[in-house]
Design a protein around this motif. Structure first.
Motif, PDB file in Angstrom:
ATOM      1  N   ASN A  86       1.018  -1.151   0.017  1.00 18.85           N
ATOM      2  CA  ASN A  86      -0.080  -0.043   0.117  1.00 18.85           C
ATOM      3  C   ASN A  86       0.738   1.150  -0.087  1.00 18.85           C
ATOM      4  N   MET A  87       2.107   1.307   0.581  1.00 18.42           N
ATOM      5  CA  MET A  87       2.909   2.349   0.488  1.00 18.42           C
ATOM      6  C   MET A  87       3.439   2.807  -0.987  1.00 18.42           C
ATOM      7  N   VAL A  88       3.398   1.583  -1.618  1.00 22.91           N
ATOM      8  CA  VAL A  88       4.077   1.774  -3.181  1.00 22.91           C
ATOM      9  C   VAL A  88       2.976   2.442  -3.879  1.00 22.91           C
ATOM     10  N   VAL A  89       1.734   1.618  -3.791  1.00 22.54           N
ATOM     11  CA  VAL A  89       0.689   2.082  -4.654  1.00 22.54           C
ATOM     12  C   VAL A  89      -0.737   2.453  -3.487  1.00 22.54           C
ATOM     13  N   SER A  90      -0.584   3.544  -3.179  1.00 24.25           N
ATOM     14  CA  SER A  90      -1.602   3.865  -2.090  1.00 24.25           C
ATOM     15  C   SER A  90      -3.075   4.031  -2.641  1.00 24.25           C
ATOM     16  N   ASP A  91      -3.354   3.844  -3.979  1.00 22.47           N
ATOM     17  CA  ASP A  91      -4.460   4.293  -4.592  1.00 22.47           C
ATOM     18  C   ASP A  91      -5.157   2.873  -5.304  1.00 22.47           C
ATOM     19  N   SER A  92      -4.486   1.765  -4.858  1.00 24.29           N
ATOM     20  CA  SER A  92      -5.080   0.605  -5.470  1.00 24.29           C
ATOM     21  C   SER A  92      -6.174   0.082  -4.645  1.00 24.29           C
ATOM     22  N   PRO A  93      -7.324  -0.178  -5.254  1.00 26.15           N
ATOM     23  CA  PRO A  93      -8.457  -0.666  -4.274  1.00 26.15           C
ATOM     24  C   PRO A  93      -8.268  -2.335  -4.070  1.00 26.15           C
ATOM     25  N   TYR A  94      -7.534  -2.639  -5.149  1.00 26.84           N
ATOM     26  CA  TYR A  94      -7.022  -4.345  -4.801  1.00 26.84           C
ATOM     27  C   TYR A  94      -6.265  -4.350  -3.716  1.00 26.84           C
ATOM     28  N   VAL A  95      -5.181  -3.541  -3.428  1.00 23.51           N
ATOM     29  CA  VAL A  95      -4.444  -3.773  -2.043  1.00 23.51           C
ATOM     30  C   VAL A  95      -5.250  -3.239  -0.885  1.00 23.51           C
ATOM     31  N   LEU A  96      -5.889  -2.218  -1.033  1.00 25.15           N
ATOM     32  CA  LEU A  96      -6.587  -1.579   0.134  1.00 25.15           C
ATOM     33  C   LEU A  96      -7.686  -2.805   0.602  1.00 25.15           C
ATOM     34  N   ASN A  97      -8.308  -3.339  -0.111  1.00 24.36           N
ATOM     35  CA  ASN A  97      -9.137  -4.367   0.112  1.00 24.36           C
ATOM     36  C   ASN A  97      -8.460  -5.735   0.799  1.00 24.36           C
ATOM     37  N   LYS A  98      -7.226  -6.099   0.259  1.00 22.77           N
ATOM     38  CA  LYS A  98      -6.588  -7.132   0.771  1.00 22.77           C
ATOM     39  C   LYS A  98      -6.119  -6.676   2.261  1.00 22.77           C
ATOM     40  N   LEU A  99      -5.562  -5.528   2.410  1.00 23.17           N
ATOM     41  CA  LEU A  99      -5.249  -5.130   3.948  1.00 23.17           C
ATOM     42  C   LEU A  99      -6.346  -4.843   4.805  1.00 23.17           C
ATOM     43  N   ALA A 100      -7.464  -4.503   4.281  1.00 21.54           N
ATOM     44  CA  ALA A 100      -8.594  -4.176   4.875  1.00 21.54           C
ATOM     45  C   ALA A 100      -9.211  -5.692   5.500  1.00 21.54           C
ATOM     46  N   LEU A 101      -9.385  -6.765   4.641  1.00 19.61           N
ATOM     47  CA  LEU A 101      -9.734  -7.966   4.658  1.00 19.61           C
ATOM     48  C   LEU A 101      -8.699  -8.774   6.144  1.00 19.61           C
ATOM     49  N   ALA A 102      -7.656  -8.470   5.865  1.00 19.19           N
ATOM     50  CA  ALA A 102      -6.801  -9.089   7.024  1.00 19.19           C
ATOM     51  C   ALA A 102      -7.063  -8.508   8.318  1.00 19.19           C
ATOM     52  N   LEU A 103      -7.050  -6.899   8.148  1.00 22.88           N
ATOM     53  CA  LEU A 103      -7.711  -6.267   9.423  1.00 22.88           C
ATOM     54  C   LEU A 103      -8.926  -6.751  10.400  1.00 22.88           C
ATOM     55  N   ILE A 104      -9.828  -6.911   9.310  1.00 22.78           N
ATOM     56  CA  ILE A 104     -11.131  -7.343   9.672  1.00 22.78           C
ATOM     57  C   ILE A 104     -10.945  -8.833  10.435  1.00 22.78           C
ATOM     58  N   MET A 105     -10.183  -9.599   9.817  1.00 21.21           N
ATOM     59  CA  MET A 105      -9.858 -11.059  10.328  1.00 21.21           C
ATOM     60  C   MET A 105      -9.598 -10.863  11.761  1.00 21.21           C
ATOM     61  N   LYS A 106      -8.621  -9.734  12.015  1.00 27.13           N
ATOM     62  CA  LYS A 106      -8.099  -9.612  13.283  1.00 27.13           C
ATOM     63  C   LYS A 106      -9.124  -8.571  14.213  1.00 27.13           C
ATOM     64  N   LYS A 107     -10.256  -8.365  13.589  1.00 26.44           N
ATOM     65  CA  LYS A 107     -11.496  -7.738  14.316  1.00 26.44           C
ATOM     66  C   LYS A 107     -11.020  -6.121  14.602  1.00 26.44           C
TER      67      LYS A 107
END
Length: 515
Positions: free
Chosen positions: A408-429
């Motif tokens: 995300n630091m390399v491509v901060s406007d990719s919805p693909y990356v943003l969603n991957k990161l968000a899903l992992a955070l959701i799994m951690k609640k």
């Protein structure tokens, strides 16, 4: 203009089938008038006029009656009449009638007061209740802005096969693939490809709104509105039914328009030709839509919706563009387009540069969503993402999150990356942090279906039913074939006691289980 193709087709048949003697010029003019009414999609008037013709077996009478039946969606009758007329098998309308008859043979139709929705039996039936509800809202919004109401049910056909979709239109499969075309308004009906043909769906309800506006413009103007105005109004108004205002433009589309205005590489009216579906790329098509929508915004900024309606009305009187510009805008074409560019630059002045365009991705047999270089355009970011996926699959969420953050630091406007990161955070609640990334993704690319699904997971975790419902409905308006979405809607409606909608979601879940 659109009507020219119809006129050429008819005149070619008119010349071939007309006898050398025995037909008065008055009779010829009569048939031409009937054909012009068909071209203007005034099918009722064309039918009433043709009934006055005493020569019911005259070849041109049969041909015109075949066109009327085709434009009315009565394909079997149209094919029969075209056969009797003796027209060539290669005639455009005869070919389209045969294809439409073939591919709609088993369609189910549900009629309400203003619409007739036709779908293939099975999973595509999921679309019907949402489609009918949206269409009523769309119709009301267009009436408020453009003073148009349909006088007979508007036909909406959904095709679950790309070959079928291509066969009932003049578009080639190559043009459809290249430009990301998912729907078209032609021949007095709206033709839609099913969202289940695409990996992530597409904004199918806004698309239906876009095509309905084309329909309204055709009926208001006698099919005389030029392409740039048609597409501009349709794009400007397509979100009006759900947001209460027109002119919404996604960040990515603003970015494309800004970059093109800066470079001078805009799509000219000549390049637009007769269809945006024939432009050379999806990005070029997106630019053309942005340009024409901002032209409508410019017209409205000068004189409001009243000025826009006057422009449409003058085209209905078959004025040419130069005369319309002079009469309504007190300008000539060249001056208008110079002023429009100044206006458009103001609209996009705060837009980011170089954003990507996400167009609908067709499914291939057995294909599942995978990393696409277009989704994450920098190789280093893709490397971090791939490693993050491996760690995620092994349940090492903290390590996966670390890699996703690097990506995300390399491509901060990719919805693909943003969603991957968000899903992992959701799994951690870690719902609050995930929400921030997803809200950014939604702002940048509101048509990216995974964002809305993951937002619903966040709101579910936070116990926020109001925002949960909105996220689920937005997800459904992009990809209505996601079982998770319908299951959550079912549970939410069950909790709130909304029994009619519980029944809709129960049926949707049943349909999704079908092979």
């Amino acid at each position: 203009m659109k009507r020219m193709g119809f006129l050429i087709s008819f005149l070619a048949f008119f010349v071939i089938s007309a006898p050398v003697t025995g037909v008065s010029s008055g009779k010829e003019q009569f048939y031409l008038k009937v054909n012009s009414l068909i071209e203007a999609w005034d099918i009722a008037s064309a039918g009433d006029m043709l009934k006055k013709d005493p020569d019911k077996d005259e070849l041109r009478h049969l041909y015109l009656l075949g066109k009327i039946k085709f434009f009315s969606g009565e394909y079997t009758k149209a094919v029969e009449l075209f056969n009797r007329s003796g027209v060539s098998d290669e005639d455009l309308f005869f070919k389209l009638a045969r294809s439409s008859k073939k591919f709609t043979k088993n369609f189910k139709e549900l009629k309400v007061a203003n619409f007739a929705v036709r779908v293939h039996p099975g999973k595509d039936e999921i679309l019907v209740p949402y489609l009918l509800s949206a269409l009523e809202s769309i119709m009301r919004a267009v009436y408020e802005d453009l003073d148009y109401l349909p006088s007979e049910p508007v036909i909406v056909e959904v095709y679950s096969d790309l070959d079928a979709f291509s066969s009932v239109t003049p578009l080639s499969a190559d043009s459809i693939n290249k430009t990301g075309t998912v729907a078209i308004c032609l021949y007095n009906r709206i033709i839609l490809s099913s969202p289940r043909l695409y990996l992530r769906g597409y904004r199918w309800l806004d698309t239906v709104a876009h095509e309905y506006i084309h329909y309204a413009l055709a009926r208001l103007s006698g099919n005389n509105v030029p392409l740039w105005l048609q597409e501009g109004v349709a794009k400007y108004e397509e979100s009006r039914w759900r947001s209460g205002k027109g002119g919404e433009m996604e960040s990515s589309i603003k970015s494309v328009l800004r970059d093109s205005l800066a470079s001078g590489d805009i799509v000219t009216l000549e390049e637009m030709g007769t269809s945006f579906a024939k432009l050379r790329s999806a990005r070029r098509a997106a630019l053309a839509f942005a340009e024409t929508a901002s032209m409508i915004d410019y017209i409205i900024s000068i004189g409001g919706l009243d000025m826009l309606k006057r422009v449409i009305n003058f085209f209905s009187e078959e004025m040419n563009e130069d005369e319309v510009f002079r009469r309504v805008l007190n300008s000539d074409r060249k001056a208008f387009f110079a002023s429009w560019q100044d206006h458009a630059k103001k609209i996009v002045k705060d837009a980011s540069s170089g954003m990507n365009i996400f167009h609908p991705l067709l499914k291939k047999d057995g294909e599942k969503e995978d990393l696409n270089p277009e989704d994450v355009p920098v190789e280093k970011a893709r490397d971090y993402l791939t490693l993050g996926d491996l760690l995620f699959a092994r349940g090492r969420l903290d390590a996966a999150i670390a890699e996703y953050r690097k990506s995300n630091m390399v491509v901060s406007d990719s919805p693909y990356v943003l969603n991957k990161l968000a899903l992992a955070l959701i799994m951690k609640k870690n719902y609050r942090e995930a929400l921030g990334y997803l809200q950014k993704s939604r702002e940048l690319y509101p048509g990216f279906a995974p964002t809305m699904v993951h937002l619903s997971r966040v709101y579910l975790g936070l116990g926020d039913d109001s925002n949960l419902l909105q996220a689920l409905l937005e997800a459904n308006a992009i990809n209505p074939f996601d079982p998770y979405v319908h299951n959550q809607l079912y549970l939410l409606y069950k909790r709130t006691g909304d029994e009619p909608r519980v029944q809709i979601e129960t049926r949707a879940l049943e349909l999704l289980k079908m092979e």
